[in-house]
Design an enzyme around this catalytic site. Structure first.
Site, PDB file in Angstrom:
ATOM      1  N   HIS A 201      49.500  63.410  41.800  1.00 61.58           N
ATOM      2  CA  HIS A 201      50.092  62.148  42.252  1.00 61.58           C
ATOM      3  C   HIS A 201      50.478  62.196  43.731  1.00 61.58           C
ATOM      4  O   HIS A 201      51.103  61.264  44.243  1.00 61.58           O
ATOM      5  CB  HIS A 201      51.329  61.835  41.385  1.00 61.58           C
ATOM      6  CG  HIS A 201      51.804  60.432  41.474  1.00 61.58           C
ATOM      7  ND1 HIS A 201      53.057  60.087  41.932  1.00 61.58           N
ATOM      8  CD2 HIS A 201      51.194  59.265  41.151  1.00 61.58           C
ATOM      9  CE1 HIS A 201      53.209  58.778  41.878  1.00 61.58           C
ATOM     10  NE2 HIS A 201      52.092  58.256  41.418  1.00 61.58           N
ATOM     11  N   LYS A 203      50.381  62.116  47.858  1.00 54.71           N
ATOM     12  CA  LYS A 203      49.739  61.412  48.966  1.00 54.71           C
ATOM     13  C   LYS A 203      50.028  62.221  50.221  1.00 54.71           C
ATOM     14  O   LYS A 203      51.113  62.119  50.803  1.00 54.71           O
ATOM     15  CB  LYS A 203      50.283  59.992  49.133  1.00 54.71           C
ATOM     16  CG  LYS A 203      50.014  59.068  47.941  1.00 54.71           C
ATOM     17  CD  LYS A 203      51.132  59.097  46.952  1.00 54.71           C
ATOM     18  CE  LYS A 203      50.905  58.083  45.830  1.00 54.71           C
ATOM     19  NZ  LYS A 203      51.815  58.291  44.707  1.00 54.71           N
ATOM     20  N   ASP A 208      45.337  68.281  62.248  1.00 54.90           N
ATOM     21  CA  ASP A 208      45.392  69.495  63.085  1.00 54.90           C
ATOM     22  C   ASP A 208      46.501  70.452  62.661  1.00 54.90           C
ATOM     23  O   ASP A 208      46.959  71.266  63.469  1.00 54.90           O
ATOM     24  CB  ASP A 208      45.568  69.120  64.564  1.00 54.90           C
ATOM     25  CG  ASP A 208      44.317  68.458  65.145  1.00 54.90           C
ATOM     26  OD1 ASP A 208      43.227  68.734  64.628  1.00 54.90           O
ATOM     27  OD2 ASP A 208      44.455  67.662  66.093  1.00 54.90           O
ATOM     28  N   HIS A 419      57.205  49.507  45.445  1.00 57.19           N
ATOM     29  CA  HIS A 419      56.581  50.782  45.110  1.00 57.19           C
ATOM     30  C   HIS A 419      57.197  51.950  45.875  1.00 57.19           C
ATOM     31  O   HIS A 419      56.787  53.095  45.722  1.00 57.19           O
ATOM     32  CB  HIS A 419      55.077  50.706  45.394  1.00 57.19           C
ATOM     33  CG  HIS A 419      54.273  51.818  44.818  1.00 57.19           C
ATOM     34  ND1 HIS A 419      53.752  52.849  45.577  1.00 57.19           N
ATOM     35  CD2 HIS A 419      53.906  52.088  43.538  1.00 57.19           C
ATOM     36  CE1 HIS A 419      53.086  53.684  44.796  1.00 57.19           C
ATOM     37  NE2 HIS A 419      53.165  53.258  43.561  1.00 57.19           N
ATOM     38  N   LYS A 421      59.667  54.949  47.013  1.00 55.92           N
ATOM     39  CA  LYS A 421      60.418  55.978  46.278  1.00 55.92           C
ATOM     40  C   LYS A 421      61.328  56.686  47.277  1.00 55.92           C
ATOM     41  O   LYS A 421      60.909  57.626  47.964  1.00 55.92           O
ATOM     42  CB  LYS A 421      59.485  56.986  45.608  1.00 55.92           C
ATOM     43  CG  LYS A 421      58.430  56.336  44.683  1.00 55.92           C
ATOM     44  CD  LYS A 421      57.048  56.483  45.295  1.00 55.92           C
ATOM     45  CE  LYS A 421      55.958  55.762  44.542  1.00 55.92           C
ATOM     46  NZ  LYS A 421      55.839  55.928  43.173  1.00 55.92           N
ATOM     47  N   ASP A 426      75.123  59.545  51.245  1.00 54.35           N
ATOM     48  CA  ASP A 426      76.221  59.717  52.209  1.00 54.35           C
ATOM     49  C   ASP A 426      75.829  59.399  53.644  1.00 54.35           C
ATOM     50  O   ASP A 426      76.424  59.915  54.594  1.00 54.35           O
ATOM     51  CB  ASP A 426      76.785  61.140  52.131  1.00 54.35           C
ATOM     52  CG  ASP A 426      77.469  61.417  50.793  1.00 54.35           C
ATOM     53  OD1 ASP A 426      77.744  60.455  50.061  1.00 54.35           O
ATOM     54  OD2 ASP A 426      77.714  62.597  50.493  1.00 54.35           O
TER      55      ASP A 426
END
Length: 501
Positions: A201, A203, A208, A419, A421, A426
């Protein structure tokens, strides 16, 4: 009738096995027993597929280079120092320094990402759960092919399920241009049997070896608001420069080693030309120049920007931060990302702001949120009003009642698909990644989450959170009480399946 009794004994034996194996997680065991009662024998088969106990015991995670003595400077708050110290043993490389750019939504992320691809000198490493051959995907592929023709070494990892719609023609185009291509858990034997429910899952994009992109955004039209009927898509990504990007490089190398080389024969061949080192690299004059796409997108960008009521808080500014990278790995028994979330929630002293599209956590996370409120921590949870996975949407509503009673503020995003996440603690600790608050992300998927210790990064994410609240409606106990009995029944039934979600 004898066969019915035999089936009963067989199913009872299966339930005993599940109860013994999950003795450390009684709630999970009870859910699986309930599933087996509803679906005799079939339930046990689902359990074997999803839990995959044999592979779990034999797995490894990337070798950690963490220095346990590393600590945040004294200028950071007590909660930041406690969280950083607690996460050090489960992070890939401990505390790293880096420069962070917060990227809001797909179009801005793609523009910045393709600019980095254009400027790559030596290597490009890509790993995506979803990579589509739509408008965005084809243009991205054209650019990668062009850079490979220029002599840049490109490696590409896709997930077998999430990127199953990536056509063989597009894969062949990349491979014929010299791009190395591998698949994690391809949909073919033996993988389809041994790892059907485990997914990559992540991404991750690396340029470089010193610049990285990660977060919630895959490659596809919907992430840029260009897919018909998908509506507005709210997401968050980050760009990481400096030594902190090396941990994502470590993760990529580990995943590259376990991925399977793509088994696709060439459809056509691109002519080659001598490279700088004497090797043959593809050459062609017929390929489009992908960076002219910026001009082609001008009308689409104008339309999208006009639809935004406010300017995205994300900017070109790079914020200095300390970074810890936490990987979720289905091959090891410890759910590091779940533990990292739990530590962050339980060590917060002032505020917790969580944004997630899928909220089906275990009871420990729920208890952590409730006890945070009891410590007078302000807890806000932002979730989408409409979820693209209906069974997850129904299961999520069974958690909201007890959270509202405890004093958690819950908001339903009403503008489109949420979508992102993220978590901000604090006003100084921030988390951005690919993992959701569900058992799939905690135990079944390869995942990655970045923890940042920076008031500037936390401020940008908090600004975006506040902006998202303007497009949201608060959830009240009265809203839950007004549900039809049939809705409550379906929602409770969906929660039974939480080990699968």
């Amino acid at each position: 009738m004898v066969w019915i009794f035999g089936l009963y004994l067989l199913n009872t034996g299966f339930m005993i096995i599940m109860a013994i194996r999950e003795v450390r997680r009684p709630a999970v065991a009870l859910n699986w027993i309930a599933i087996s009662l509803i679906f005799p024998v079939i339930g046990f088969g689902l359990y074997l597929i999803t839990s995959n106990p044999i592979r779990m015991n034999g797995g490894q995670k990337p070798a950690s280079t963490s220095n346990k003595s590393e600590k945040l400077p004294d200028s950071y708050s007590h909660s930041a120092k406690v969280i950083a110290q607690a996460l050090n043993h489960m992070s890939v490389g401990g505390l790293r320094s880096g420069q962070i750019q917060v990227l809001i939504n797909g179009m801005k992320t793609y523009e910045r990402f393709m600019e980095s691809i254009k400027n790559a000198k030596k290597t490009i490493d890509l790993e995506y759960y979803i990579y589509k051959a739509d408008q965005i995907g084809r243009r991205m592929t054209d650019l990668l092919i062009e850079r490979s023709m220029d002599g840049v070494h490109i490696r590409f990892i896709r997930d077998g399920w999430g990127s199953r719609k990536l056509s063989r023609t597009e894969i062949s185009r990349m491979m014929d241009a010299g791009i190395e291509f591998r698949t994690i858990f391809p949909l073919r034997p033996p993988w389809i049997f041994s790892a059907l429910n485990n997914r990559d899952h992540c991404k991750i994009a690396l340029i470089d070896g010193r610049e990285a992109f990660t977060g919630g955004i895959n490659i596809g039209d919907e992430y840029a608001g260009l897919k018909p009927n998908a509506g507005f898509w709210r997401d968050t990504h980050v760009r990481i420069a400096g030594e902190a990007s090396s941990d994502l490089k470590n993760i990529f190398e580990h995943h590259w080693n376990i991925a399977s080389p793509e088994q696709i024969k060439s459809v056509f061949r691109i002519k080659t030309k001598p490279g700088k080192n004497g090797s043959q690299i593809p050459a062609t004059t017929s390929l489009p120049k992908p960076f002219t796409m910026m001009a082609e997108w001008s009308n689409e960008l104008a339309t999208i920007q006009e639809a935004h009521a406010h300017k995205d808080p994300g900017s070109e500014k790079m914020n200095q931060a300390y970074v810890q990278t936490v990987e979720g790995n289905p091959r090891i028994p410890t759910p590091f990302i779940r533990e990292a979330y739990f530590i962050g929630i339980t060590q917060a002293t002032k505020t917790i702001d969580i944004t997630t599209p899928y909220f089906v956590p275990d009871q420990d996370i729920i208890m952590g949120l409730k006890t945070a409120v009891a410590r007078e921590v302000r807890v806000r949870l932002l979730v989408p009003r409409e979820v693209d996975q209906k069974i997850v949407d129904r299961a999520s509503f069974t958690y909201y009642g007890e959270l509202l009673e405890a004093g958690v503020h819950i908001y339903l995003y009403n503008k489109g698909m949420l979508h992102a996440k993220t978590m901000v603690i604090d006003g100084e600790i921030a988390e951005v990644g690919a993992a959701n608050y569900d058992m799939r992300s905690f135990r079944l998927n390869y995942e990655v989450s970045e923890f940042f210790y920076s008031k500037d990064v936390a401020k940008e994410l908090t600004q975006q959170f506040e902006q998202d609240l303007n497009d949201s409606v608060p959830l009240k106990m009265e809203d839950l009480k007004q549900r039809y009995p049939s809705q409550r029944l379906m929602q409770r039934g969906a929660r039974l399946l939480f080990p699968l979600l």
